[in-house]
Design a protein around this motif. Structure first.
Motif, mmCIF file in Angstrom:
data_model
loop_
_atom_site.group_PDB
_atom_site.id
_atom_site.type_symbol
_atom_site.label_atom_id
_atom_site.label_comp_id
_atom_site.label_asym_id
_atom_site.label_seq_id
_atom_site.Cartn_x
_atom_site.Cartn_y
_atom_site.Cartn_z
ATOM 1 N N PHE A 14 48.739 15.683 -11.767
ATOM 2 C CA PHE A 14 48.812 16.773 -12.623
ATOM 3 C C PHE A 14 49.630 16.671 -13.711
ATOM 4 C CE2 PHE A 14 48.425 19.130 -8.175
ATOM 5 C CZ PHE A 14 47.122 19.501 -8.296
ATOM 6 N N VAL A 15 50.090 15.479 -14.148
ATOM 7 C CA VAL A 15 50.810 15.084 -15.099
ATOM 8 C C VAL A 15 49.970 14.141 -16.263
ATOM 9 C CG1 VAL A 15 53.090 14.225 -16.101
ATOM 10 C CG2 VAL A 15 52.961 15.468 -14.235
ATOM 11 N N PRO A 16 49.125 14.490 -16.833
ATOM 12 C CA PRO A 16 48.296 13.364 -17.818
ATOM 13 C C PRO A 16 49.181 12.940 -18.750
ATOM 14 C CG PRO A 16 47.474 15.648 -17.842
ATOM 15 C CD PRO A 16 48.206 15.785 -16.864
ATOM 16 N N VAL A 17 49.182 11.733 -18.940
ATOM 17 C CA VAL A 17 49.947 10.832 -19.786
ATOM 18 C C VAL A 17 48.790 10.432 -20.719
ATOM 19 C CG1 VAL A 17 51.305 9.064 -20.434
ATOM 20 C CG2 VAL A 17 51.438 10.277 -18.304
ATOM 21 N N GLY A 18 49.149 10.864 -22.216
ATOM 22 C CA GLY A 18 48.286 10.233 -23.408
ATOM 23 C C GLY A 18 48.929 8.972 -23.822
ATOM 24 N N TYR A 19 47.585 8.127 -24.198
ATOM 25 C CA TYR A 19 47.994 7.021 -24.801
ATOM 26 C C TYR A 19 46.797 6.633 -25.922
ATOM 27 C CZ TYR A 19 44.424 5.053 -21.734
ATOM 28 O OH TYR A 19 43.161 4.779 -21.221
ATOM 29 N N ALA A 20 47.204 5.693 -26.761
ATOM 30 C CA ALA A 20 46.203 5.290 -27.772
ATOM 31 C C ALA A 20 46.370 3.566 -27.829
ATOM 32 C CB ALA A 20 46.499 5.799 -29.288
ATOM 33 N N LEU A 21 44.908 3.092 -27.777
ATOM 34 C CA LEU A 21 45.003 1.722 -27.617
ATOM 35 C C LEU A 21 43.904 1.256 -28.781
ATOM 36 C CD1 LEU A 21 45.440 -1.004 -26.023
ATOM 37 C CD2 LEU A 21 43.407 -0.622 -24.796
ATOM 38 N N SER A 22 44.496 0.268 -29.386
ATOM 39 C CA SER A 22 43.703 -0.361 -30.553
ATOM 40 C C SER A 22 43.686 -1.718 -30.546
ATOM 41 C CB SER A 22 44.247 0.339 -31.884
ATOM 42 O OG SER A 22 45.387 0.037 -31.992
ATOM 43 N N GLY A 23 43.075 -2.404 -31.483
ATOM 44 C CA GLY A 23 43.096 -3.890 -31.548
ATOM 45 C C GLY A 23 42.170 -4.678 -30.906
ATOM 46 N N PRO A 24 42.244 -5.994 -30.890
ATOM 47 C CA PRO A 24 41.412 -6.710 -30.103
ATOM 48 C C PRO A 24 41.445 -6.922 -28.580
ATOM 49 C CG PRO A 24 42.708 -8.206 -31.163
ATOM 50 C CD PRO A 24 43.034 -6.608 -31.617
ATOM 51 N N ASP A 25 40.701 -7.278 -27.743
ATOM 52 C CA ASP A 25 40.880 -7.641 -26.537
ATOM 53 C C ASP A 25 41.816 -8.842 -26.070
ATOM 54 O OD1 ASP A 25 39.135 -5.531 -25.897
ATOM 55 O OD2 ASP A 25 37.098 -6.932 -25.690
ATOM 56 N N PRO A 55 46.067 -6.442 -28.995
ATOM 57 C CA PRO A 55 45.988 -5.127 -28.449
ATOM 58 C C PRO A 55 47.304 -4.370 -28.763
ATOM 59 C CG PRO A 55 45.290 -6.708 -26.881
ATOM 60 C CD PRO A 55 46.007 -7.452 -27.750
ATOM 61 N N VAL A 56 47.342 -3.001 -29.296
ATOM 62 C CA VAL A 56 48.495 -2.370 -29.518
ATOM 63 C C VAL A 56 48.480 -1.118 -28.555
ATOM 64 C CG1 VAL A 56 50.080 -1.056 -30.990
ATOM 65 C CG2 VAL A 56 49.045 -3.170 -31.775
ATOM 66 N N LEU A 57 49.302 -0.726 -27.733
ATOM 67 C CA LEU A 57 49.173 0.312 -26.919
ATOM 68 C C LEU A 57 50.392 1.405 -27.206
ATOM 69 C CD1 LEU A 57 48.139 1.842 -24.141
ATOM 70 C CD2 LEU A 57 49.492 0.334 -23.226
ATOM 71 N N THR A 58 50.242 2.331 -27.725
ATOM 72 C CA THR A 58 51.300 3.630 -27.936
ATOM 73 C C THR A 58 51.365 4.544 -26.801
ATOM 74 O OG1 THR A 58 49.932 4.593 -29.722
ATOM 75 C CG2 THR A 58 51.497 3.082 -30.340
ATOM 76 N N VAL A 59 52.116 4.927 -26.438
ATOM 77 C CA VAL A 59 52.220 5.815 -25.051
ATOM 78 C C VAL A 59 53.237 7.081 -25.512
ATOM 79 C CG1 VAL A 59 52.608 5.957 -22.474
ATOM 80 C CG2 VAL A 59 51.778 3.887 -23.444
ATOM 81 N N ASP A 60 52.765 8.163 -25.198
ATOM 82 C CA ASP A 60 53.523 9.418 -25.045
ATOM 83 C C ASP A 60 54.112 9.715 -23.910
ATOM 84 O OD1 ASP A 60 52.707 9.771 -27.861
ATOM 85 O OD2 ASP A 60 51.422 11.400 -27.771
ATOM 86 N N LEU A 61 55.497 9.625 -23.872
ATOM 87 C CA LEU A 61 56.246 10.183 -22.530
ATOM 88 C C LEU A 61 55.829 11.463 -22.139
ATOM 89 C CD1 LEU A 61 59.904 8.713 -23.550
ATOM 90 C CD2 LEU A 61 58.100 7.598 -22.022
#
Length: 273
Positions: A14-25, A55-61
């Protein structure tokens, strides 16, 4: 590059965490974590820049940005350990087993907590605006709580004015703090007014790089003591950023990106040796 699409994973029920992933594999992923009250928007320029090569991963706490606010959230719902486990879960969900981690302020604390919980997940730890050990008075927590509520709708503008010296970036800060949960910020303030991960940093076997803003005086008062304690650690490095305050990457974006490139080059060099 357009803004990456926000995706979600519920590391804790019940606590979905949002993230964005971009860049190559290919390449060692760079995981980026924001400070208190901010979210992934803080790192748009860095995500675009560094996603050209890795790869760049940004995570929202939890409780920030695209991530869920815990329903009827309590003090323990916003512990550093639970927030760090969210980030670990996102990293694992994305299939990464070793990453470089960059954290600003609270984000750097989360990086240190990951280094305590899962040190093997981190190839390196890069922090900006984070002191590794400090102790504040509880009065500071309640003064901030009063500010959050008494400032009302003016809070985002006030924070933006004092958080960054770069007037062009103040609308970014205002946008982030316009949606920031005052309750969440207060619950986290209560977790972190006493903080000590200096021994964790000493024990960490990978490179640690501190990006130190010249005008981040409130943090540097404590950070400089931590730096003195860590100077003898192998692969520890400090990169000074002139004319920069607490929102390190927003104050002087091009300078920050060059410093981050230097930090990552240092990490790559010492981890290949």
């Amino acid at each position: 590059m357009d803004r990456p699409v926000i995706q979600y994973v519920a590391v804790e029920r019940f606590v979905p965490v949002g993230y964005a992933l971009s860049g190559p594999d290919s390449g060692v992923p760079l995981v980026i974590c924001h400070g208190l009250g901010a979210y992934h928007m803080q790192w748009d320029a860095e995500a675009r820049h560094f996603a050209d090569s890795r790869p760049v991963l940004t995570v929202d706490l939890r409780g920030h940005g695209a991530s869920a606010v815990v329903r009827n959230g309590r003090f323990e719902d916003y512990s550093l350990e639970r927030m760090a486990r969210d980030v670990i879960g996102v990293v694992q969900h994305c299939g990464f087993d070793r990453v470089d981690f960059l954290g600003n302020s609270l984000g750097g604390m989360i990086g240190l907590e990951i280094a305590r919980l899962r040190p093997g997940l981190l190839r390196s730890l890069i922090t900006c605006g984070t002191a590794y050990k400090f102790k504040l008075s509880p009065l500071v927590v309640w003064t901030r709580f009063a500010f959050y509520h008494l400032s009302g709708r003016r809070m985002p503008k006030i924070v933006a004015r004092y958080a960054t010296i770069n007037k062009a970036m103040r609308p970014v800060v205002e946008e982030m703090y316009a949606v920031a949960s005052r309750k969440v910020m207060h619950l986290i303030d209560r977790q972190i007014y006493i903080f000590d991960r200096l021994e964790v940093a000493r024990a960490f076997k990978g490179p640690i790089v501190v990006l130190r803003g010249e005008h981040d005086t409130a943090i540097n008062r404590y950070l400089d003591r931590s730096i003195d304690e860590l100077k003898g650690k192998p692969d520890f490095r400090v990169i000074d950023l002139p004319g920069v305050g607490h929102f390190t990457n927003l104050d002087r974006p091009e300078l920050f990106q060059r410093a981050l490139e230097e930090a990552l080059d240092h990490v790559a060099a010492v981890t290949k040796a």
